[in-house]
Design an enzyme around this catalytic site. Structure first.
Site, PDB file in Angstrom:
ATOM      1  N   GLU A   1     -17.204 -28.750   8.658  1.00 55.00           N
ATOM      2  CA  GLU A   1     -17.358 -29.833   9.630  1.00 55.00           C
ATOM      3  C   GLU A   1     -16.071 -30.658   9.597  1.00 55.00           C
ATOM      4  O   GLU A   1     -15.802 -31.360   8.631  1.00 55.00           O
ATOM      5  CB  GLU A   1     -18.577 -30.691   9.242  1.00 55.00           C
ATOM      6  CG  GLU A   1     -18.793 -31.901  10.112  1.00 55.00           C
ATOM      7  CD  GLU A   1     -19.924 -32.803   9.581  1.00 55.00           C
ATOM      8  OE1 GLU A   1     -20.889 -32.282   8.989  1.00 55.00           O
ATOM      9  OE2 GLU A   1     -19.814 -34.031   9.753  1.00 55.00           O
TER      10      GLU A   1
ATOM     11  N   ASP B   1     -19.672 -44.274   9.342  1.00 55.24           N
ATOM     12  CA  ASP B   1     -19.085 -43.804   8.095  1.00 55.24           C
ATOM     13  C   ASP B   1     -18.965 -44.895   7.046  1.00 55.24           C
ATOM     14  O   ASP B   1     -18.671 -46.045   7.355  1.00 55.24           O
ATOM     15  CB  ASP B   1     -17.694 -43.210   8.368  1.00 55.24           C
ATOM     16  CG  ASP B   1     -17.804 -41.817   8.968  1.00 55.24           C
ATOM     17  OD1 ASP B   1     -18.522 -40.993   8.375  1.00 55.24           O
ATOM     18  OD2 ASP B   1     -17.198 -41.576  10.020  1.00 55.24           O
TER      19      ASP B   1
END
Lengths: 266, 406
Positions: free
Chosen positions: A48, A59
């Site tokens: 990924e 994130d």
């Protein structure tokens, strides 16, 4: 191999799929390619790639820092496509995780075309819900790309079914309410969420957010089809004194995760 | 377009034409749906409206006054009326929004609010409402801003809020929003994100607008009472856009009333130091909505700049993007220098120290007055939203004018 084939093969082997994440351009474009190739060689099943973005709201601190380093190094969207092309040559399927604005800016159809040409398998879109994805649904159909939308413990049954119906390749279950980052314990909510997804689809389910070693990968792999690892892998590179040490530590963790997803008891 | 057409936006999915919507993680959708439902239910509930109205009137000092500024007008060559939002409790229009959202927070049974703040004004307003309504309050503020605005940090703490300095990215407002969104993704069950402007994912743009649209409703009636006619133009500064949409909205259906939004022109839109999303940006997605954004060729956010912290933001509320594209409102940059000239002029002619944000609205009015007068063949009447008072800006302005050592 396609993402679907990787999941089918793992299913036949009675194990889970290891999915490893790394931002393109971190610490450099070539360095990120070397890192992802090392991960693939050490047994990570699906790579990924994350497209570095200035405002990554899903994130945690580790991936934020890596993205900042990549952007400060001048990484461009076309560099991410180049990294995808290089990593895809290993034969391991490569999916791209990206916030939506860089794709919209590039042009949704043009990006889908170029991603497919680079050998990319599809997109994971953390801030694009199917409700807003008309253009991407059309472009991914036209260029035969996978679509991974996220489901969450807070998704209603109706939304979960709608989201899953729009996925192709695999479904991404955010197992804990929170941003990315390694945690001491994986979430108890995860098995319940995976069960809810399984009730409405045959698509494989990947579980993300929190896994940091092979033991946790085995635990998650006991109930999910895919184990998604990001921050723990990124940290190998972030905290290494030099590139060689980073790659060594990345190989070791990747191998540990690969063993973990094979140590699954179902 | 008429007023009722304007009133129908956003549509049920939160879009103003192609703008707005929800570009957020799925984990937040349930909370946004809950908020949208609570908000629509509250708007139809007389008891909620009565309580909101009582707090606005008795606590915040609303309706604010509309003041004909004769000496400023003489210098401007236009008849200028000031909507005195600077006289509200906490010193800005923002109190209207925070009171509305804090009431909604209680209605949803949540006990904690989080907020982002740039200069600290929205943080102070949120801390104020949280104290009033006994809510836990956490404010995210860029580390750079906590240093620039130490006094407002102290204010928030006095009011019982926790201030968390954000050390990621550019360590300013944009990063404070990112951090607040990260908190919210993790805490959404018990927490309401009390967003400070008419931007972000649906339902925030329409909801915040509705909480502040009283500014325009009041001003429209006040100008009719005082002059017997509608104004030729309504002007406001545009950061995220809440004070501007607040005063514009009631006039959108009045075709003869020109609407002007003035952005932070910084050191000029031809430089890379400005906050002019319309003159210097392009359509994109940031902080949950499609709107105009300062971005590079790859869609990475470009850092904004303005002497005014409240205008120093790379995105803008989506309803403004829609008003811009339909041509109903015009958006023009006002430089730091133009704003500070207007700031000084208002101080000297009217004895009012405006917020530097609001000074951009004044500077813009000074800039358009001659053109408007020529077009109309008479002295134009312009309402400027004086969205906030300048106490917080004394240090910045003092340094700018060389009154204080910088």
């Amino acid at each position: 191999m396609s993402v679907t084939e990787v999941f089918e093969k793992a299913r036949a082997e009675g194990r889970a799929v290891a999915i490893g994440c790394m931002p393109a351009g971190f610490p450099t474009v070539e360095g990120s390619i070397a890192a992802m190739v090392a991960m693939a060689e050490a047994g990570i099943d699906v790579i990924e790639v994350e497209l570095p973005y200035s405002d990554p709201v899903m994130d945690g601190p580790v991936i934020q820092k890596a993205s900042d380093i990549a952007l400060a190094g001048g990484v461009r969207t076309r560099d991410t496509l180049r990294a995808i092309e290089a990593v895809a040559r290993t034969g391991v399927p490569v999916v791209l995780m990206t916030y939506w604005n860089p794709i919209e800016r590039y042009g949704v159809d043009a990006f889908a075309r170029d991603l497919a040409a680079a050998g990319g398998a599809g997109l994971i879109t953390p801030d694009l819900i199917p409700d807003e994805a008309e253009e991407w649904l059309a472009a991914s159909d036209a260029h035969q790309l996978d679509r991974t939308f996220l489901v969450s413990p807070s998704s209603t049954d109706q939304r979960l079914a709608m989201t899953v119906a729009n996925c192709r390749g695999f479904v991404y279950a955010t197992a804990v309410m929170g941003v990315t980052g390694a945690r001491e314990q994986t979430s108890a909510a995860a098995p319940a969420l995976v069960a809810r997804v399984r009730a409405v689809t045959d698509l494989p389910v990947g579980v993300g957010l929190g896994v940091r070693d092979g033991a946790q990968a085995a635990e998650v792999g006991s109930f999910a089809d895919g184990v998604i690892v990001g921050s723990a892998l990124v940290r190998c590179v972030l905290e290494a004194p030099d590139e060689a040490a980073g790659l060594a530590s990345l190989r070791a963790l990747s191998a540990d995760l690969a063993r973990g997803v094979r140590a699954v008891t179902r | 377009m008429n007023a009722s057409a304007a009133g129908l936006l956003p549509d049920v999915s939160g879009h103003f034409g192609r703008y707005g919507g929800r570009f957020v993680p799925e984990a937040l959708i349930a909370a946004l749906d809950q908020l949208d439902a609570a908000y629509r239910h509250a708007m139809a509930d007389e008891a909620f409206q009565a309580e909101f109205g009582r707090l606005l009137r008795d606590y915040a000092g609303v309706p604010s006054l509309l003041y004909r500024a004769d000496r400023f007008s003489a210098a401007a060559g236009a008849r200028i009326f000031l909507k005195r939002e600077d006289l509200n409790h906490t010193g800005a229009h923002k109190v209207r929004n925070v009171l509305g959202q804090a009431l909604l927070t209680k209605r949803m049974g949540k006990r904690r609010v989080i907020a982002e703040t740039g200069a600290g004004q929205h943080g102070v307003a949120t801390a104020t409402a949280a104290a009033l309504m006994d809510l836990e309050c956490v404010v995210y503020m860029g580390e750079v801003d906590t240093e620039r605005q130490a006094l407002n940090v102290a204010r928030m703490k006095m009011l019982g809020a926790t201030v968390i300095p954000v050390k990621t990215g550019s360590r300013t407002l944009k990063d404070a929003i990112n951090e607040a969104l990260r908190d919210w993704v993790s805490s959404v069950d018990e927490t309401h994100y009390l967003l400070g402007t008419a931007a972000g994912p649906h339902p925030f743009p329409g909801m915040v607008r509705d909480f502040v649209r009283g500014i325009g409703v009041e001003a429209r009636q006040q100008i009719l009472d005082q002059t017997g006619a509608l104004p030729d133009a309504v002007a406001a500064c545009v950061g995220g856009g809440s004070n501007a949409i607040g005063i514009f909205h009631a006039f959108v259906g009045d075709e003869g009333v020109r609407l002007y939004g003035f952005e932070g022109g910084g050191e000029g839109v031809t430089t890379d130091r400005h906050s002019a999303r319309f003159s210097g940006g392009s359509p994109g997605v940031l902080h949950g909505a499609r709107t105009y954004v300062l971005q590079d060729e790859d869609g990475q956010t470009i850092e904004s700049y303005s002497i005014s912290a409240g205008l120093d933001y790379p995105s803008v509320g989506p309803e403004h993007a829609w008003l811009h594209d339909t041509g109903r409102a015009r958006y023009l940059p006002v430089t730091d220098a133009e704003a500070m000239d207007a700031f000084q002029l208002l101080c000297r002619t009217e004895g009012i120290i405006p917020a530097i944000e609001s000074a951009h609205g004044l500077g813009g009015a000074l800039a358009i007055a001659p053109t408007l007068a020529a077009e109309l063949g008479r002295e134009p009447t312009i309402i400027v939203n004086l969205s906030g008072r300048g106490d917080k800006d004394v240090e910045t302005a003092g340094s700018y004018f060389g009154i204080l050592a910088s």
